[in-house]
Motif scaffolding. Sequence first.
Motif, PDB file in Angstrom:
ATOM      1  N   ALA A  30       0.855  -1.203   0.000  1.00 33.89           N
ATOM      2  CA  ALA A  30       0.000   0.000   0.000  1.00 33.89           C
ATOM      3  C   ALA A  30       0.885   1.246   0.000  1.00 33.89           C
ATOM      4  CB  ALA A  30      -0.922  -0.010   1.218  1.00 33.89           C
ATOM      5  N   SER A  31       1.281   1.683  -1.186  1.00 33.30           N
ATOM      6  CA  SER A  31       2.190   2.821  -1.320  1.00 33.30           C
ATOM      7  C   SER A  31       1.433   4.145  -1.253  1.00 33.30           C
ATOM      8  CB  SER A  31       2.930   2.741  -2.658  1.00 33.30           C
ATOM      9  OG  SER A  31       2.015   2.864  -3.731  1.00 33.30           O
ATOM     10  N   ILE A  32       2.172   5.200  -0.994  1.00 34.04           N
ATOM     11  CA  ILE A  32       1.597   6.543  -1.004  1.00 34.04           C
ATOM     12  C   ILE A  32       0.970   6.849  -2.369  1.00 34.04           C
ATOM     13  CG2 ILE A  32       2.179   9.013  -0.979  1.00 34.04           C
ATOM     14  CD1 ILE A  32       1.932   7.869   1.765  1.00 34.04           C
ATOM     15  N   ALA A  33       1.631   6.398  -3.425  1.00 31.98           N
ATOM     16  CA  ALA A  33       1.113   6.646  -4.777  1.00 31.98           C
ATOM     17  C   ALA A  33      -0.251   6.001  -4.977  1.00 31.98           C
ATOM     18  CB  ALA A  33       2.105   6.122  -5.814  1.00 31.98           C
ATOM     19  N   LEU A  34      -0.392   4.749  -4.537  1.00 31.29           N
ATOM     20  CA  LEU A  34      -1.679   4.060  -4.685  1.00 31.29           C
ATOM     21  C   LEU A  34      -2.757   4.696  -3.819  1.00 31.29           C
ATOM     22  CD1 LEU A  34      -0.604   0.282  -4.759  1.00 31.29           C
ATOM     23  CD2 LEU A  34      -1.566   1.623  -6.640  1.00 31.29           C
ATOM     24  N   ILE A  35      -2.390   5.053  -2.585  1.00 35.45           N
ATOM     25  CA  ILE A  35      -3.372   5.652  -1.675  1.00 35.45           C
ATOM     26  C   ILE A  35      -3.811   7.017  -2.178  1.00 35.45           C
ATOM     27  CG2 ILE A  35      -3.737   6.538   0.668  1.00 35.45           C
ATOM     28  CD1 ILE A  35      -1.751   4.326   1.619  1.00 35.45           C
ATOM     29  N   SER A  36      -2.871   7.835  -2.623  1.00 36.28           N
ATOM     30  CA  SER A  36      -3.225   9.174  -3.119  1.00 36.28           C
ATOM     31  C   SER A  36      -4.099   9.074  -4.361  1.00 36.28           C
ATOM     32  CB  SER A  36      -1.962   9.982  -3.419  1.00 36.28           C
ATOM     33  OG  SER A  36      -1.180   9.358  -4.420  1.00 36.28           O
ATOM     34  N   LYS A  37      -3.820   8.091  -5.226  1.00 38.29           N
ATOM     35  CA  LYS A  37      -4.648   7.890  -6.426  1.00 38.29           C
ATOM     36  C   LYS A  37      -6.050   7.460  -6.031  1.00 38.29           C
ATOM     37  CE  LYS A  37      -4.812   5.367 -10.816  1.00 38.29           C
ATOM     38  NZ  LYS A  37      -4.126   4.345 -11.659  1.00 38.29           N
ATOM     39  N   GLU A  38      -6.157   6.573  -5.063  1.00 39.78           N
ATOM     40  CA  GLU A  38      -7.457   6.109  -4.579  1.00 39.78           C
ATOM     41  C   GLU A  38      -8.260   7.257  -3.990  1.00 39.78           C
ATOM     42  OE1 GLU A  38     -10.490   3.349  -3.679  1.00 39.78           O
ATOM     43  OE2 GLU A  38      -8.617   2.926  -4.747  1.00 39.78           O
ATOM     44  N   ALA A  39      -7.579   8.141  -3.266  1.00 37.48           N
ATOM     45  CA  ALA A  39      -8.265   9.265  -2.611  1.00 37.48           C
ATOM     46  C   ALA A  39      -8.480  10.447  -3.542  1.00 37.48           C
ATOM     47  CB  ALA A  39      -7.457   9.716  -1.391  1.00 37.48           C
ATOM     48  N   GLY A  40      -7.789  10.451  -4.682  1.00 35.56           N
ATOM     49  CA  GLY A  40      -7.919  11.575  -5.617  1.00 35.56           C
ATOM     50  C   GLY A  40      -7.203  12.820  -5.133  1.00 35.56           C
ATOM     51  N   VAL A  41      -6.071  12.625  -4.449  1.00 37.76           N
ATOM     52  CA  VAL A  41      -5.275  13.760  -3.975  1.00 37.76           C
ATOM     53  C   VAL A  41      -3.833  13.559  -4.422  1.00 37.76           C
ATOM     54  CG1 VAL A  41      -6.769  14.061  -1.956  1.00 37.76           C
ATOM     55  CG2 VAL A  41      -4.676  12.687  -1.744  1.00 37.76           C
ATOM     56  N   SER A  42      -3.019  14.560  -4.256  1.00 33.76           N
ATOM     57  CA  SER A  42      -1.610  14.446  -4.617  1.00 33.76           C
ATOM     58  C   SER A  42      -0.839  13.773  -3.482  1.00 33.76           C
ATOM     59  CB  SER A  42      -1.013  15.826  -4.890  1.00 33.76           C
ATOM     60  OG  SER A  42      -0.910  16.559  -3.683  1.00 33.76           O
ATOM     61  N   THR A  43       0.274  13.133  -3.829  1.00 36.76           N
ATOM     62  CA  THR A  43       1.118  12.525  -2.803  1.00 36.76           C
ATOM     63  C   THR A  43       1.663  13.589  -1.856  1.00 36.76           C
ATOM     64  OG1 THR A  43       3.042  12.672  -4.271  1.00 36.76           O
ATOM     65  CG2 THR A  43       1.803  10.599  -4.290  1.00 36.76           C
ATOM     66  N   GLY A  44       1.793  14.816  -2.355  1.00 36.73           N
ATOM     67  CA  GLY A  44       2.310  15.900  -1.525  1.00 36.73           C
ATOM     68  C   GLY A  44       1.423  16.202  -0.334  1.00 36.73           C
ATOM     69  N   ILE A  45       0.106  16.043  -0.488  1.00 40.66           N
ATOM     70  CA  ILE A  45      -0.819  16.296   0.615  1.00 40.66           C
ATOM     71  C   ILE A  45      -0.578  15.298   1.740  1.00 40.66           C
ATOM     72  CG2 ILE A  45      -3.246  16.091   1.313  1.00 40.66           C
ATOM     73  CD1 ILE A  45      -4.021  17.503  -1.230  1.00 40.66           C
ATOM     74  N   ILE A  46      -0.412  14.029   1.370  1.00 42.95           N
ATOM     75  CA  ILE A  46      -0.157  12.998   2.391  1.00 42.95           C
ATOM     76  C   ILE A  46       1.168  13.248   3.090  1.00 42.95           C
ATOM     77  CG2 ILE A  46       0.275  10.534   2.751  1.00 42.95           C
ATOM     78  CD1 ILE A  46      -1.690   9.969   0.469  1.00 42.95           C
ATOM     79  N   ASN A  47       2.191  13.552   2.310  1.00 45.16           N
ATOM     80  CA  ASN A  47       3.507  13.813   2.899  1.00 45.16           C
ATOM     81  C   ASN A  47       3.493  15.051   3.786  1.00 45.16           C
ATOM     82  OD1 ASN A  47       4.854  11.596   1.727  1.00 45.16           O
ATOM     83  ND2 ASN A  47       5.108  12.701  -0.203  1.00 45.16           N
ATOM     84  N   HIS A  48       2.739  16.077   3.369  1.00 43.91           N
ATOM     85  CA  HIS A  48       2.706  17.322   4.138  1.00 43.91           C
ATOM     86  C   HIS A  48       1.971  17.140   5.463  1.00 43.91           C
ATOM     87  CE1 HIS A  48       2.472  21.574   5.084  1.00 43.91           C
ATOM     88  NE2 HIS A  48       1.154  21.452   5.217  1.00 43.91           N
ATOM     89  N   TYR A  49       0.807  16.523   5.425  1.00 44.71           N
ATOM     90  CA  TYR A  49      -0.013  16.442   6.632  1.00 44.71           C
ATOM     91  C   TYR A  49       0.311  15.244   7.523  1.00 44.71           C
ATOM     92  CZ  TYR A  49      -2.982  20.245   5.031  1.00 44.71           C
ATOM     93  OH  TYR A  49      -3.454  21.474   4.635  1.00 44.71           O
ATOM     94  N   PHE A  50       0.845  14.164   6.936  1.00 39.09           N
ATOM     95  CA  PHE A  50       1.094  12.959   7.724  1.00 39.09           C
ATOM     96  C   PHE A  50       2.570  12.582   7.797  1.00 39.09           C
ATOM     97  CE2 PHE A  50      -3.272  12.587   6.229  1.00 39.09           C
ATOM     98  CZ  PHE A  50      -3.948  12.268   7.390  1.00 39.09           C
ATOM     99  N   GLY A  51       3.402  13.267   7.057  1.00 40.74           N
ATOM    100  CA  GLY A  51       4.831  12.938   7.075  1.00 40.74           C
ATOM    101  C   GLY A  51       5.150  11.656   6.346  1.00 40.74           C
ATOM    102  N   GLY A  52       4.259  11.217   5.461  1.00 36.24           N
ATOM    103  CA  GLY A  52       4.505  10.008   4.682  1.00 36.24           C
ATOM    104  C   GLY A  52       3.566   8.881   5.035  1.00 36.24           C
TER     105      GLY A  52
END
Length: 204
Positions: A30-52
Motif C-alpha cells: 500500500a504505497s503513497i502513490a496508490l493511496i493518493s490515487k485512490e483518494a484523488g489527492v496528490s502525494t504531496g498532501i499525504i507527505n505534508h499532513y502525515f509525514g509520509g
Amino acid sequence: MPKVGMPDIRKPQLVKATMAVIDRVGLHAASIALISKEAGVSTGIINHYFGGKHGLLEETMREILRQLSNTITTQLKALPVDAHQQRINAIINGNFEGYQAENQVAKTWLAFWSYSMHDEKLKRLQRVNEKRLLSHLKIELKSMLSPEQAELVAHGIASLIDGIWLRGTLNPEGIDANKAHAIINDYLDKQLTFYASNITSRNS
C-alpha cells in the motif's frame, strides 16, 4: 498524527482510501502513490499532513480505535449501570458488529495487528486498545466476582474476542456476531456458575 489545519473532509477520505488499498494489495504494497490515487489527492498532501506513509497508517489505526471506543461507550451509556451482563454484551457487540465488522476495516485491523509487533507506535496503540477492553470488562465483572476472579475472566473474554475475531476475519464468510455472542456468553455463564458454586460449597 495529522498536522493541525488539515481539512476535516480530507482525513476520513484518506483513511478510507488507505483501507481500500490495504484491502486490495496488502499493507506492505500500500504505497503513497496508490493511496493518493485512490483518494484523488496528490502525494504531496499525504507527505505534508502525515509525514509520509507511516503517519497515515498510524492515523488510520487511530481512527479505527476511535470508532471502536465510541461505539462501546455509546452502548454502555444507554444501559443501566447495574445491568452488568448486558453491558458485557455491549462490549462484545462493539467488537463484532457495525464498523468493526466491515470487510475493509477487518482486513486493515488484521494487517495492523501483525505489523504492530515490529512497530513501536502501532504496538503502543494496540496496547492502549487491549487495556481499554480489559478495563471495561473488569468494571462489570467486579460486581459479580472477586477482583482476582474478575481479572482472570476478563482476560478469558478478551482472548475469546480476539480469537473469534481473527478466525472470522480469515473466514471468507466473515465474522458471525451471533456465534461470537453464544460462545462468549457460554464461557461467561460457566465461569459465573463455577465461582458461585465454589462460594456455596465453602459456606455450607
